[in-house]
Design a protein around this motif. Sequence first.
Motif: not given
Length: 164
Positions: A90-92, A99-107
Amino acid sequence: MYEIFDDLARLLHRLPERPQSVKSARFDREDVEARRENERRAFEKAYPPPIHSEPLLDKLRELSAKKREIDTQIELLVTYSRHFLRPRPYQLVRIAEATGLSISGVRTMSNRKRTREEVARNLERSDIRGSVSPVTKPGLEESLAVLERFAPRANQDIEETRPA
């Protein structure tokens, strides 16, 4: 102490801020009141007089444990969605929205080695890039070979320690 039970039940089962209609407000209130009453009864059953523990602290511990488990499950699913899902991850941005996270949080979350190893172990397969592989358990034949290799020595040690 029973006042605490009522307060806890009211906080754990809140009324919606804005009902969509008068009819739904009545239904919501009845539903919430029923859940509150069930919660109060559960507290009364769990903490009969005399009460020697702290129901508020116990409830906080219980909810914190549930939160940790849910956070772990989210981390496993995020890692799976980024590193194990085939044919492509999936794309970030989509995971971040879900999830309600930031892209950097997901990464950051999906790149934890320990979590990737746990996902690989539970799926019993490598990630998409092949950089993390499941830990393989020795097969039955390998285990038997190891046992036979050490068994004669163990038997010999037993024979030597027996009284005559």
